[in-house]
Enzyme design. Structure first.
Site, PDB file in Angstrom:
ATOM      1  N   ALA A  14       0.831  -1.213   0.000  1.00 52.55           N
ATOM      2  CA  ALA A  14       0.000   0.000   0.000  1.00 52.55           C
ATOM      3  C   ALA A  14       0.862   1.258   0.000  1.00 52.55           C
ATOM      4  CB  ALA A  14      -0.923  -0.010   1.218  1.00 52.55           C
TER       5      ALA A  14
ATOM      6  N   VAL B  84     -17.913  -0.800  14.942  1.00 53.10           N
ATOM      7  CA  VAL B  84     -19.264  -0.625  15.488  1.00 53.10           C
ATOM      8  C   VAL B  84     -19.974  -1.980  15.469  1.00 53.10           C
ATOM      9  CG1 VAL B  84     -21.531   0.358  14.974  1.00 53.10           C
ATOM     10  CG2 VAL B  84     -19.521   1.814  14.918  1.00 53.10           C
TER      11      VAL B  84
ATOM     12  N   GLY C 100     -16.925 -13.874  -2.693  1.00 54.47           N
ATOM     13  CA  GLY C 100     -16.007 -13.791  -1.538  1.00 54.47           C
ATOM     14  C   GLY C 100     -14.580 -13.424  -1.885  1.00 54.47           C
TER      15      GLY C 100
ATOM     16  N   GLU D  22     -26.520 -17.825   4.862  1.00 53.40           N
ATOM     17  CA  GLU D  22     -27.026 -16.532   5.319  1.00 53.40           C
ATOM     18  C   GLU D  22     -27.852 -16.741   6.589  1.00 53.40           C
ATOM     19  OE1 GLU D  22     -26.307 -13.531   3.498  1.00 53.40           O
ATOM     20  OE2 GLU D  22     -24.956 -15.005   2.651  1.00 53.40           O
TER      21      GLU D  22
ATOM     22  N   LYS E 169     -25.358 -11.150  -6.550  1.00 48.63           N
ATOM     23  CA  LYS E 169     -23.985 -11.164  -7.099  1.00 48.63           C
ATOM     24  C   LYS E 169     -24.026 -11.066  -8.628  1.00 48.63           C
ATOM     25  CE  LYS E 169     -22.643 -13.859  -3.079  1.00 48.63           C
ATOM     26  NZ  LYS E 169     -22.560 -15.195  -2.511  1.00 48.63           N
TER      27      LYS E 169
ATOM     28  N   GLY F 261     -16.673 -17.177   3.923  1.00 48.27           N
ATOM     29  CA  GLY F 261     -15.749 -17.475   5.012  1.00 48.27           C
ATOM     30  C   GLY F 261     -14.998 -16.210   5.404  1.00 48.27           C
TER      31      GLY F 261
HETATM   32  N1  HSE Z   1     -24.233 -17.378   1.975  1.00 48.96           N
HETATM   33  C1  HSE Z   1     -23.240 -17.037   1.014  1.00 48.96           C
HETATM   34  C2  HSE Z   1     -22.779 -18.330   0.331  1.00 48.96           C
HETATM   35  C3  HSE Z   1     -22.093 -16.326   1.679  1.00 48.96           C
HETATM   36  O1  HSE Z   1     -23.158 -19.414   0.777  1.00 48.96           O
HETATM   37  O2  HSE Z   1     -22.062 -18.259  -0.643  1.00 48.96           O
HETATM   38  C4  HSE Z   1     -21.268 -15.487   0.761  1.00 48.96           C
HETATM   39  O3  HSE Z   1     -21.998 -14.482   0.119  1.00 48.96           O
END
Ligand code: HSE
Length: 420
Positions: free
Chosen positions: A31, A41, A127, A183, A198, A295
């Protein structure tokens, strides 16, 4: 020195803090500046987060803190984070978010509000896989022909276990939840909504399409049975929940659904919680991105990559268009989607039944490609499984309604789309 504030210090937030500390040497070298987390928070201050940063339960402690340069939003939800991200941008702070739902609904408004202020979101989609960066940077010379991917780890884990081990749907969902990938409300995973968020983000970068989840075809994996799994195996398919964006003429198909795909394709071999996204450009051809789609550490890896890009001044325009895209492409209506279909029906086991079914299909110009009849659904009924040649979504939906009304057909007709 650059100071970070984190809204929402859960699994991912704690990983961000830990990686910034443990990999501080390489991060500072890349960086060009030291990056520290000043504060976080959380909703519940009494819960141990496993981090030593200062915590508060008031988001404005970060948003209004003049010392904080970058706000990292990891809260989840839509309207509350939207208001906070908006305020942070108005206060001149750069923002990094992993929140796909926020972007699925407000990405164009946020782009407007952000202007030249960095707003980065690599962690929102698949991810730890740097697919947003690839599309915003590495593939910019190309018109994108299609995007196809496994964008939800929970459902891929479930399907892998159902197909390879014959696992039962409910048991395997519980397992996926225990592993921490699902989720808070697993309907978002199994119903395809998480993947749709996504897909919409990727479609904006690829095509400049401003669609909302409600505008596109979204189906989950809830109705898949072991009968479908056995049929797929017999005919050389794997079943995956795919997000698909495809340019067809001047239109773009956007859809999320369980899909039969050839078992020999690369995406078919992506098992467990892993994600994979294939992006086809008109000049580069097919490119593919594979890795952990969820993860703590994998997602934090993407969050920190965004932070480093911001510190280096590498952020670029939010959705990848410096001048704004005058796209002539429009979202294709759901009914105009064209693909192959698999149907599963329970029918009477007597002469003439097959003829009545094919007669109805002929009226819709739907041609059968392969067929399998499984005896003994009950003493007097059989299961009829078949695939069709390419046809339009609207026609197959109408044909299913007509078939369902026949005396010889019993119960619901299950349908799955096939991508070759
Ligand atoms: N619930 C999501 C999954 C987590 O299973 O891919 C990542 O967005």
């Amino acid at each position: 020195m650059v100071k970070i504030g984190i809204l929402g210090v859960g699994t991912v937030g704690a990983s961000v803090v830990n990686i910034l500390e443990s990999n501080a040497d390489i991060i500072e070298a890349r960086a060009g500046k030291k990056i520290i987390v000043k504060s976080g928070v959380v909703q519940n201050l009494s819960k141990d987060r496993g981090v030593t940063i200062k915590l508060s339960d008031n988001p404005m402690d970060i948003i209004d803190d003049p010392e904080i340069d970058i706000v990292v939003e990891l809260m989840g939800g839509v309207e509350e984070p939207y208001a906070l991200v908006k305020k942070a941008l108005e206060n001149g702070k750069a923002v990094v978010t992993a929140n796909k739902a926020l972007l699925a609904y407000h990405r164009y408004a946020l782009q407007q509000i952000a202007g030249d202020i960095p707003l980065m979101y690599e962690a929102s989609t698949a991810g730890g896989i740097p697919v947003i960066g690839a599309m915003k940077n590495g593939l910019t010379a190309n018109h994108i022909e299609s995007i196809q991917g496994i964008m939800n780890g929970t459902t891929n884990y479930m399907l892998t276990k159902m197909i390879n081990e014959g696992a039962k749907y409910d048991e395997i969902l519980k397992e996926a939840q225990d592993l921490g990938y699902a989720e808070a409300d697993p309907t978002f995973d199994v119903g395809g909504f998480d993947a749709s968020h996504k897909l919409l983000i990727l479609a904006s970068i690829a095509y400049g399409i401003d669609a909302k989840p409600e505008d596109i075809l979204i189906e989950g994996i809830e109705n898949i049975t072991q009968t479908d799994v056995a049929f797929a195996k017999e005919f050389g398919y794997e079943i995956k929940l795919l997000g698909i964006a495809k340019k067809v003429g001047e239109g773009v198909e956007l859809r999320v659904h369980a899909t039969m795909i050839p078992a020999s394709s690369m995406i078919a071999k992506v098992d467990g919680v892993m994600n994979a996204v294939s992006v086809v450009g008109d000049r580069v051809g097919e490119t593919m991105y594979y890795g952990a789609g969820a993860g703590g550490d994998a997602t934090a890896s993407a969050v920190i990559a965004d932070i480093i890009d911001i510190v280096r001044g590498n952020h670029g325009p939010m959705l990848g268009y410096k001048k704004g895209l005058k796209s002539h492409l429009t979202l294709l209506p759901k009914g105009e989607i064209t693909t192959h279909y698999y149907l599963r029906l329970e029918v009477d086991d007597r002469s003439g039944v097959l003829a009545s079914i094919t007669k109805e299909l002929e009226k819709f110009d739907i041609s059968i490609e392969s067929m399998l009849q499984q005896p003994h659904a009950t003493d007097t009924r059989v299961k009829l499984l078949f695939t069709t040649h390419e046809c339009q979504e609207a026609k197959i939906q109408e044909a299913m309604d007509v078939l369902k009304a026949l005396d010889c057909v019993h119960g619901e007709i299950a349908m799955m789309r096939i991508e070759k």
